[in-house]
Design a protein around this motif. Structure first.
Motif, PDB file in Angstrom:
ATOM      1  N   ALA A  93       0.827  -1.206   0.000  1.00 37.14           N
ATOM      2  CA  ALA A  93       0.000   0.000   0.000  1.00 37.14           C
ATOM      3  C   ALA A  93       0.863   1.258   0.000  1.00 37.14           C
ATOM      4  O   ALA A  93       0.561   2.228  -0.700  1.00 37.14           O
ATOM      5  N   LEU A  94       1.920   1.249   0.807  1.00 36.38           N
ATOM      6  CA  LEU A  94       2.822   2.409   0.822  1.00 36.38           C
ATOM      7  C   LEU A  94       3.478   2.599  -0.532  1.00 36.38           C
ATOM      8  O   LEU A  94       3.706   3.733  -0.973  1.00 36.38           O
ATOM      9  N   ALA A  95       3.791   1.484  -1.208  1.00 37.59           N
ATOM     10  CA  ALA A  95       4.390   1.583  -2.540  1.00 37.59           C
ATOM     11  C   ALA A  95       3.396   2.155  -3.542  1.00 37.59           C
ATOM     12  O   ALA A  95       3.737   3.037  -4.346  1.00 37.59           O
ATOM     13  N   LYS A  96       2.146   1.701  -3.489  1.00 42.09           N
ATOM     14  CA  LYS A  96       1.153   2.163  -4.461  1.00 42.09           C
ATOM     15  C   LYS A  96       0.754   3.614  -4.229  1.00 42.09           C
ATOM     16  O   LYS A  96       0.307   4.294  -5.165  1.00 42.09           O
ATOM     17  N   THR A  97       0.884   4.108  -2.994  1.00 45.24           N
ATOM     18  CA  THR A  97       0.553   5.508  -2.716  1.00 45.24           C
ATOM     19  C   THR A  97       1.789   6.401  -2.707  1.00 45.24           C
ATOM     20  O   THR A  97       1.699   7.581  -2.374  1.00 45.24           O
ATOM     21  N   SER A  98       2.927   5.823  -3.069  1.00 45.99           N
ATOM     22  CA  SER A  98       4.173   6.588  -3.106  1.00 45.99           C
ATOM     23  C   SER A  98       4.187   7.528  -4.314  1.00 45.99           C
ATOM     24  O   SER A  98       3.584   7.238  -5.351  1.00 45.99           O
ATOM     25  N   PRO A  99       4.881   8.656  -4.215  1.00 47.27           N
ATOM     26  CA  PRO A  99       4.990   9.551  -5.377  1.00 47.27           C
ATOM     27  C   PRO A  99       5.955   9.033  -6.440  1.00 47.27           C
ATOM     28  O   PRO A  99       6.033   9.606  -7.527  1.00 47.27           O
ATOM     29  N   PHE A 100       6.686   7.972  -6.128  1.00 46.90           N
ATOM     30  CA  PHE A 100       7.666   7.427  -7.067  1.00 46.90           C
ATOM     31  C   PHE A 100       7.023   6.370  -7.959  1.00 46.90           C
ATOM     32  O   PHE A 100       6.437   5.392  -7.464  1.00 46.90           O
ATOM     33  N   THR A 142       8.305   4.057  -9.826  1.00 45.24           N
ATOM     34  CA  THR A 142       8.867   2.704  -9.730  1.00 45.24           C
ATOM     35  C   THR A 142       8.211   1.919  -8.602  1.00 45.24           C
ATOM     36  O   THR A 142       7.834   0.749  -8.764  1.00 45.24           O
ATOM     37  N   LEU A 143       8.049   2.577  -7.445  1.00 45.09           N
ATOM     38  CA  LEU A 143       7.393   1.917  -6.328  1.00 45.09           C
ATOM     39  C   LEU A 143       5.921   1.654  -6.632  1.00 45.09           C
ATOM     40  O   LEU A 143       5.384   0.602  -6.251  1.00 45.09           O
ATOM     41  N   GLN A 144       5.268   2.585  -7.312  1.00 45.64           N
ATOM     42  CA  GLN A 144       3.875   2.373  -7.696  1.00 45.64           C
ATOM     43  C   GLN A 144       3.746   1.148  -8.594  1.00 45.64           C
ATOM     44  O   GLN A 144       2.831   0.335  -8.446  1.00 45.64           O
ATOM     45  N   TRP A 145       4.690   1.014  -9.517  1.00 44.42           N
ATOM     46  CA  TRP A 145       4.668  -0.122 -10.437  1.00 44.42           C
ATOM     47  C   TRP A 145       4.900  -1.432  -9.692  1.00 44.42           C
ATOM     48  O   TRP A 145       4.213  -2.435  -9.948  1.00 44.42           O
ATOM     49  N   LEU A 146       5.848  -1.429  -8.754  1.00 43.79           N
ATOM     50  CA  LEU A 146       6.121  -2.641  -7.980  1.00 43.79           C
ATOM     51  C   LEU A 146       4.903  -3.053  -7.148  1.00 43.79           C
ATOM     52  O   LEU A 146       4.527  -4.227  -7.110  1.00 43.79           O
ATOM     53  N   GLY A 147       4.285  -2.074  -6.473  1.00 44.54           N
ATOM     54  CA  GLY A 147       3.111  -2.383  -5.667  1.00 44.54           C
ATOM     55  C   GLY A 147       1.950  -2.877  -6.512  1.00 44.54           C
ATOM     56  O   GLY A 147       1.270  -3.848  -6.149  1.00 44.54           O
TER      57      GLY A 147
END
Length: 231
Positions: free
Chosen positions: A38-45, A47-52
């Motif tokens: 969830a933190l990855a998907k709500t991150s401004p980055f 790459t992290l959004q894609w991973l999540g």
């Protein structure tokens, strides 16, 4: 039928304990993976959004039973390779470990969306208030975001946990002696299929009721400060 279920009462009790241990192990892993997702998907980055997003979509797109089989049988060569390095070439992943990882992985993928929805439900002004007070991003996360997220996410997580407890029956296919596996063994020996499967149903129902009571207590505890401020 005797009081100890044709002598299989202790075996069913042991299977119930194994089911509880498996569900709690998968829950612990799933909560960590769900929060990270969830933190990855709500991150401004991006790459992290894609991973999540990839984790959530990929895991939810494959049935839980397949994940159990893939993790248990797919790690054979990997575990043998690790075992060869440490002097134990017969090293392998136990059914309990494989089941915990598989179910935790699946729970985490759904918990990712529950946590993500809870984070997005928190008003943006709360973060801005934390910044106005000079709090760091880490303190805003731990002191403002996560406590509110937990309260909002609890009902959804409770439903996922009840599903998780029933999904533990899937691990019987790789030999873990939880409730369903013990029941099947008892049925084979006694030829009393209806009796033992009915007992297994009542055990799952009892565990579900206990989980509902625990969830009610957690929701009430998490909402204490919110109720006071709202009144």
């Amino acid at each position: 039928m005797t009081f100890d279920l044709y002598g299989f009462g202790p075996a069913l009790a042991a299977g119930t304990l194994m089911t509880i241990q498996l569900a709690l192990s998968a829950l612990a892993l799933g909560l960590v993976l769900g929060l990270l997702g969830a933190l990855a998907k709500t991150s401004p980055f991006r790459t992290l959004q894609w991973l999540g997003g990839t984790y959530s979509t990929l895991v939810r797109g494959v049935p839980e039973l397949l994940w159990v089989l893939l993790i248990y049988f797919g790690t054979v060569n990997l575990m043998h390779g690790i075992g060869a390095l440490v002097g134990n070439p017969s090293l392998e992943l136990s059914p309990f470990a494989a089941g915990s990882i598989a179910l935790g992985l699946c729970f985490g993928s759904y918990a990712t969306e529950v946590f993500r929805g809870a984070i997005l439900a928190i008003p943006r002004g709360h973060r801005e208030a934390g910044q106005a007070l000079g709090l760091s991003k880490t303190r805003i996360l731990w002191r403002l975001i996560l406590p509110q997220m937990w309260r909002i996410a609890l009902p959804g997580l409770g439903n996922l946990f009840m599903i998780l407890m029933k999904d533990t029956a899937l691990v019987s296919v790789i030999g873990l002696e939880e409730i369903m596996r013990r029941s099947q063994i008892a049925v084979t020996a006694s030829k009393q299929a209806f009796t033992f499967f009915l007992v297994a149903a009542f055990i799952y129902l009892g565990l579900t009721i206990l989980a509902m009571i625990g969830l009610y207590w957690l929701e009430k505890r998490a909402a204490r400060g919110f109720v006071r401020s709202a009144s």
